[in-house]
Design a protein around this motif. Sequence first.
Motif, short mmCIF file in Angstrom:
data_model
loop_
_atom_site.label_atom_id
_atom_site.label_comp_id
_atom_site.label_asym_id
_atom_site.label_seq_id
_atom_site.Cartn_x
_atom_site.Cartn_y
_atom_site.Cartn_z
N PHE A 101 -1.85 0.57 -19.05
CA PHE A 101 -2.02 1.20 -17.73
C PHE A 101 -1.98 2.73 -17.84
N LEU A 102 -2.29 3.23 -19.05
CA LEU A 102 -2.45 4.67 -19.34
C LEU A 102 -1.14 5.45 -19.29
N PHE A 103 0.00 4.80 -19.49
CA PHE A 103 1.28 5.50 -19.67
C PHE A 103 1.58 5.52 -21.16
N SER A 104 1.34 6.65 -21.80
CA SER A 104 1.54 6.72 -23.25
C SER A 104 2.52 7.84 -23.60
N GLY A 105 3.12 7.72 -24.78
CA GLY A 105 4.03 8.76 -25.26
C GLY A 105 5.17 9.04 -24.29
N GLU A 122 -0.60 7.32 -10.39
CA GLU A 122 0.32 6.80 -11.40
C GLU A 122 1.22 5.71 -10.81
N LYS A 123 1.69 5.93 -9.58
CA LYS A 123 2.51 4.90 -8.92
C LYS A 123 1.71 3.62 -8.71
N GLN A 157 0.82 -1.22 0.00
CA GLN A 157 0.00 0.00 0.00
C GLN A 157 0.85 1.27 0.00
N GLU A 158 2.04 1.21 0.55
CA GLU A 158 2.89 2.40 0.59
C GLU A 158 3.70 2.55 -0.69
N GLN A 159 3.66 1.54 -1.57
CA GLN A 159 4.46 1.55 -2.80
C GLN A 159 5.91 1.92 -2.50
N VAL A 206 10.21 7.87 -11.88
CA VAL A 206 9.23 7.27 -10.97
C VAL A 206 8.95 8.18 -9.78
N THR A 207 9.99 8.88 -9.31
CA THR A 207 9.82 9.75 -8.13
C THR A 207 8.86 10.91 -8.41
#
Length: 646
Positions: free
Chosen positions: A434-438, A452-453, A400-402, A445-446
């Motif tokens: 997962f909707l990460f395009s272009g 998004e994470k 949950q904390e990723q 990542v930070t």
Amino acid sequence: MILLQVQQLTKYFGAELILSNIKLEVQTRDRIALVGRNGAGKSTLLKMIAGQLSFDSGDIMKPKDVSIGYLAQNTGLESNLSIWDEMLLVFESLRLKERELRRLEQSMADPHIYENQERYEKLLKEYDQLQIEFKDQGGYQYEADIRSVLHGLNFASFDYDTKISTLSGGQKTRLALGKLLLTKPDILILDEPTNHLDIETLSWLEQYLQGYDGAVLIVSHDRYFLDKVVNQVYEVSRKKVGKYVGNYSDYLSLKAEEYERDMKQYEKQQEEVAKLQDFIQRNLARASTTKRAQSRRKKLEKMDLMDRPLGDEKSATFSFDIERQSGNEVLQINDASIGYQKEAVSHQVDMRITKGESIALVGPNGIGKSTLLKSIVGKLPLIDGELRLGTNVSIGYYDQEQAELSSKKTVLQELWDDYPGHTEKEIRTVLGNFLFSGDDVLKPVTALSGGEKARLALAKLMMQKANFLILDEPTNHLDLDSKEVLENSLIDYPGTILFVSHDRYFINRIATKVVELSKDGANEYLGDYDYYVEKKQEMQELAEWDSREKNGKTPEKEQSSDKSAFFKDKEAKKVERQRKRRIEEIEQKIEELEQTVAENEKLLCEPDIFQDHEKVLKYNEAIQAAKSEIELLMEEWTELEELLHS
């Protein structure tokens, strides 16, 4: 009474348009939900209404005496005071009045005061006036209000002298919410208030907001919560807002109906346009028909052409699969104690999970749900007891904390480094789902948002193809649409699932079993969340009955017959609830069918339909089928109503 109006509001971040021509109205006792995708601008709109953020054009109008209270996402209460002293700050003006009342009482207790009748009467009048104000403003109940809110937000077991600075982030967030609730503003604005709340606290907050005297404007991704609390929904989509009356489920139905209606109108107009264009093309050059063709062309030019109705925005698309099947026995936990550094939070935990089960782990915050999951995946050792995984069990863990998604890598590198055997195109395709395009895949990542994470963590989990998914609050940070995609993918998942969630709608859809964790072990309930709640209530009532019997409050000879009557009454109430639910379902279905009949009868009046024998036959058949179904439903409704009132 209108408390606030938003007119033609527009907001840019740099050159990027975020919101355009937003209209919104808040009246007394309104319960409004703002819904939409992550990044749609919901939090931005709340901040502008609360005066925390500027806007580029438009107006926000409210009377001067209308107060607004705003709680941003994950806002923790930072203070060096104790819990009690911090809550008392809300009532500082009342406490000043209280001190003034005590001073006046001391003055009136002075025996010399009676020597000056005029001064005494003035003092008495001042005291009476102040006492009325103090009472009307809740002066005799503010301490009870503080205790009630702290109890509701799960601080009942706390020493109220505890310094806030020593509390966890989640506890500080709950206190910030509590302090805001105690201020009782005319408009209460809450951005994701359900984060960090366990199910019991969520239920309390629902009841509190239902009875709140002011208006509530809220952003939440908890569908169960929205269905219980709100009576209006504003959808933020494609930089605009649309209003729907009702709760979240009503909004979904209305939105679907609106899309279907708009699509029919659009298709009808497109058909008319095609006919006009065809007539013009065939007849414009012919002398005998050119005038008619020109007339049709003018009609076409004057037409206000509709845009094709926009469906839902693009959704994430993913599914979980497994590489190999596990054995039937997936996990066995015997007499386990869990906790940190040999300090146990829960003892005597027994649990058995078999292949294909989907188990929700529930319990109050701090009881050790996440701790148990971490012990299962080997991140924490058991303090005592035994934990055994079955044959061929492969675990996929969602934290949950990723915590593992804090690298400086790009999104593309983060996933590709874990699965180097795939091509860049394959990794980009997965990320696109997962909707990460272009250029999104080149973000570090930070720099990603919570949503998004969460999507990236789910992408990594999907690629793992594990046969035992262990999920700790998987719906946190996901918008309602992404939650639905996750729900559907988990329902179709062929493996075994153990998950922690405070999202009751999610539990109802996914769980085949609920396990409640307490400090003294784990109790199992075969069914979904609603069944678990019903069973808990039944057990509580039975325990109260047994307690009354032990204390001798029921005569011994009446005990067995009364107990039998209790269970009969319980069963009768259950049947009554089922009948009421079915009546509501029937009424809703009849309403839908009647609307279908009305629409089809209207269509039969259209020239292009009533002149077409096949179309007339098709619509008549649909009307008759709907009327037959209405007749059957009405018979069932009548029968249930008679049983209900007999």
